[in-house]
Design a protein around this motif. Structure first.
Motif, PDB file in Angstrom:
ATOM      1  N   ILE A  45     -57.886 -89.509   3.037  1.00 56.28           N
ATOM      2  CA  ILE A  45     -57.732 -89.201   1.615  1.00 56.28           C
ATOM      3  C   ILE A  45     -56.379 -89.684   1.117  1.00 56.28           C
ATOM      4  N   ALA A  46     -55.334 -89.450   1.905  1.00 54.52           N
ATOM      5  CA  ALA A  46     -54.001 -89.928   1.533  1.00 54.52           C
ATOM      6  C   ALA A  46     -53.974 -91.443   1.445  1.00 54.52           C
ATOM      7  N   GLU A  47     -54.636 -92.102   2.393  1.00 52.81           N
ATOM      8  CA  GLU A  47     -54.669 -93.570   2.391  1.00 52.81           C
ATOM      9  C   GLU A  47     -55.391 -94.104   1.169  1.00 52.81           C
ATOM     10  N   VAL A  48     -56.534 -93.520   0.840  1.00 46.51           N
ATOM     11  CA  VAL A  48     -57.284 -93.967  -0.332  1.00 46.51           C
ATOM     12  C   VAL A  48     -56.497 -93.720  -1.615  1.00 46.51           C
ATOM     13  N   ALA A  49     -55.783 -92.605  -1.666  1.00 46.62           N
ATOM     14  CA  ALA A  49     -54.983 -92.267  -2.849  1.00 46.62           C
ATOM     15  C   ALA A  49     -53.676 -93.051  -2.923  1.00 46.62           C
ATOM     16  N   LEU A  50     -53.353 -93.800  -1.842  1.00 47.73           N
ATOM     17  CA  LEU A  50     -52.107 -94.574  -1.785  1.00 47.73           C
ATOM     18  C   LEU A  50     -50.874 -93.677  -1.884  1.00 47.73           C
ATOM     19  N   VAL A  51     -50.950 -92.554  -1.164  1.00 43.92           N
ATOM     20  CA  VAL A  51     -49.805 -91.648  -1.101  1.00 43.92           C
ATOM     21  C   VAL A  51     -49.556 -91.300   0.363  1.00 43.92           C
ATOM     22  N   SER A  52     -48.399 -90.752   0.634  1.00 42.18           N
ATOM     23  CA  SER A  52     -48.107 -90.269   1.973  1.00 42.18           C
ATOM     24  C   SER A  52     -48.749 -88.900   2.172  1.00 42.18           C
ATOM     25  N   LYS A  53     -48.943 -88.510   3.421  1.00 40.69           N
ATOM     26  CA  LYS A  53     -49.518 -87.185   3.685  1.00 40.69           C
ATOM     27  C   LYS A  53     -48.649 -86.059   3.146  1.00 40.69           C
ATOM     28  N   PRO A  54     -47.316 -86.152   3.238  1.00 43.29           N
ATOM     29  CA  PRO A  54     -46.506 -85.078   2.637  1.00 43.29           C
ATOM     30  C   PRO A  54     -46.754 -84.904   1.148  1.00 43.29           C
ATOM     31  N   VAL A  55     -46.981 -86.005   0.417  1.00 41.02           N
ATOM     32  CA  VAL A  55     -47.288 -85.899  -1.015  1.00 41.02           C
ATOM     33  C   VAL A  55     -48.619 -85.172  -1.203  1.00 41.02           C
ATOM     34  N   LEU A  56     -49.611 -85.528  -0.392  1.00 37.71           N
ATOM     35  CA  LEU A  56     -50.919 -84.873  -0.482  1.00 37.71           C
ATOM     36  C   LEU A  56     -50.784 -83.371  -0.216  1.00 37.71           C
ATOM     37  N   TYR A  57     -50.016 -83.018   0.813  1.00 42.31           N
ATOM     38  CA  TYR A  57     -49.872 -81.610   1.171  1.00 42.31           C
ATOM     39  C   TYR A  57     -49.011 -80.835   0.170  1.00 42.31           C
ATOM     40  N   GLN A  58     -48.218 -81.533  -0.622  1.00 46.75           N
ATOM     41  CA  GLN A  58     -47.487 -80.856  -1.691  1.00 46.75           C
ATOM     42  C   GLN A  58     -48.433 -80.266  -2.725  1.00 46.75           C
ATOM     43  N   HIS A  59     -49.572 -80.911  -2.911  1.00 46.98           N
ATOM     44  CA  HIS A  59     -50.541 -80.478  -3.921  1.00 46.98           C
ATOM     45  C   HIS A  59     -51.648 -79.613  -3.325  1.00 46.98           C
ATOM     46  N   PHE A  60     -52.046 -79.902  -2.082  1.00 43.75           N
ATOM     47  CA  PHE A  60     -53.150 -79.175  -1.456  1.00 43.75           C
ATOM     48  C   PHE A  60     -52.771 -78.870  -0.013  1.00 43.75           C
ATOM     49  N   PRO A  61     -52.695 -77.588   0.359  1.00 44.35           N
ATOM     50  CA  PRO A  61     -52.236 -77.233   1.708  1.00 44.35           C
ATOM     51  C   PRO A  61     -53.202 -77.602   2.825  1.00 44.35           C
ATOM     52  N   GLY A  62     -54.455 -77.930   2.487  1.00 45.95           N
ATOM     53  CA  GLY A  62     -55.415 -78.287   3.515  1.00 45.95           C
ATOM     54  C   GLY A  62     -56.674 -78.889   2.921  1.00 45.95           C
ATOM     55  N   LYS A  63     -57.547 -79.354   3.809  1.00 47.73           N
ATOM     56  CA  LYS A  63     -58.773 -80.022   3.371  1.00 47.73           C
ATOM     57  C   LYS A  63     -59.693 -79.054   2.623  1.00 47.73           C
ATOM     58  N   ARG A  64     -59.751 -77.819   3.083  1.00 51.34           N
ATOM     59  CA  ARG A  64     -60.633 -76.839   2.433  1.00 51.34           C
ATOM     60  C   ARG A  64     -60.187 -76.581   1.003  1.00 51.34           C
ATOM     61  N   GLU A  65     -58.869 -76.419   0.803  1.00 52.84           N
ATOM     62  CA  GLU A  65     -58.335 -76.184  -0.540  1.00 52.84           C
ATOM     63  C   GLU A  65     -58.589 -77.383  -1.443  1.00 52.84           C
ATOM     64  N   LEU A  66     -58.482 -78.573  -0.887  1.00 50.39           N
ATOM     65  CA  LEU A  66     -58.744 -79.787  -1.658  1.00 50.39           C
ATOM     66  C   LEU A  66     -60.213 -79.871  -2.060  1.00 50.39           C
ATOM     67  N   TYR A  67     -61.098 -79.525  -1.122  1.00 49.46           N
ATOM     68  CA  TYR A  67     -62.529 -79.555  -1.433  1.00 49.46           C
ATOM     69  C   TYR A  67     -62.867 -78.530  -2.506  1.00 49.46           C
ATOM     70  N   LEU A  68     -62.290 -77.333  -2.398  1.00 48.75           N
ATOM     71  CA  LEU A  68     -62.547 -76.293  -3.391  1.00 48.75           C
ATOM     72  C   LEU A  68     -62.059 -76.716  -4.776  1.00 48.75           C
ATOM     73  N   ALA A  69     -60.910 -77.372  -4.830  1.00 49.97           N
ATOM     74  CA  ALA A  69     -60.393 -77.839  -6.114  1.00 49.97           C
ATOM     75  C   ALA A  69     -61.312 -78.894  -6.713  1.00 49.97           C
ATOM     76  N   LEU A  70     -61.820 -79.786  -5.872  1.00 52.60           N
ATOM     77  CA  LEU A  70     -62.751 -80.814  -6.346  1.00 52.60           C
ATOM     78  C   LEU A  70     -64.055 -80.175  -6.816  1.00 52.60           C
ATOM     79  N   LEU A  71     -64.555 -79.216  -6.046  1.00 58.54           N
ATOM     80  CA  LEU A  71     -65.778 -78.508  -6.421  1.00 58.54           C
ATOM     81  C   LEU A  71     -65.602 -77.790  -7.755  1.00 58.54           C
ATOM     82  N   ASP A  72     -64.467 -77.114  -7.930  1.00 61.50           N
ATOM     83  CA  ASP A  72     -64.191 -76.409  -9.187  1.00 61.50           C
ATOM     84  C   ASP A  72     -64.175 -77.380 -10.366  1.00 61.50           C
TER      85      ASP A  72
END
Length: 207
Positions: A45-72
């Motif tokens: 996901i970080a690679e597709v978004a063209l961001v580093s993993k730390p940037v991704l984790y700044q917004h979403f602490p884990g894959k489950r939280e990211l999925y829930l945000a997308l679902l919402d």
């Protein structure tokens, strides 16, 4: 400028928080659709978004939280469209048609989002199942509110009818989409909405 330099440049750009969040959700959507929840990874996901993993984790602490945000996000968009259909007219027969047509249009136009909502490989997760149940209940309640106003049904009966109408819309639309639209959308929606309306109209309000 080489492709690698372009990627590095994109990664180094600072974006407003909401814009970055949208970017990450779009990337997550792409990866979850391609691989499902269980095979998707935060690395990809970080690679597709063209961001580093730390940037991704700044917004979403884990894959489950990211999925829930997308679902919402997807559920909120779908709910908005259904609410607009219900409020588009004061004629309940036309409301039935508009609501069912919205289901068919969403499945046709937003098929990837629909699959993430209703055909995910993680529907057994309690939080995810709870989100979908909340969506289904809100839709049934909206339908029940207008049905009760126009019939002699009680609130409980109206809610049951709302659930039935929502289920009819969902199941028939999913089947229709799987048949490569052998029946065109307007014909299919007219058929199912007439079937639904004939049931609801058997409970006229006494004056």
């Amino acid at each position: 400028m080489t492709e690698l330099e372009n990627i590095k440049g994109a990664r180094s750009q600072r974006m407003p928080r909401e814009a970055r969040r949208r970017q990450l959700l779009q990337a997550a959507h792409q990866v979850f659709v391609a691989h499902g929840y269980h095979r998707a990874s935060m690395d990809e996901i970080a690679e597709v978004a063209l961001v580093s993993k730390p940037v991704l984790y700044q917004h979403f602490p884990g894959k489950r939280e990211l999925y829930l945000a997308l679902l919402d996000s997807h559920l909120a968009d779908f709910s908005r469209q259904l609410d607009e259909a219900i409020e588009s007219t004061t004629d309940n027969r036309q409301r039935v048609f508009a609501t069912i047509n919205t289901y068919y249009s969403y499945i046709k136009g937003e098929s990837q989002a629909y699959r993430l909502i209703f055909e995910s490989d993680v529907l057994s997760d309690a939080l995810i199942a709870g989100r979908i149940e909340k969506f289904n209940n809100a839709l049934a309640t909206s339908i029940a509110r207008v049905v009760v106003q126009d019939t002699d049904m009680s609130e409980a009966e109206g809610l049951l009818a709302g659930r039935a109408l929502a289920g009819l819309s969902q199941v028939s639309a999913r089947y229709w989409a799987s048949t490569d639209e052998e029946v065109d959308q307007s014909t299919a929606v007219d058929l199912i909405s007439r079937l639904a309306w004939r049931g609801i109209s058997q409970f006229p309000k006494e004056t």
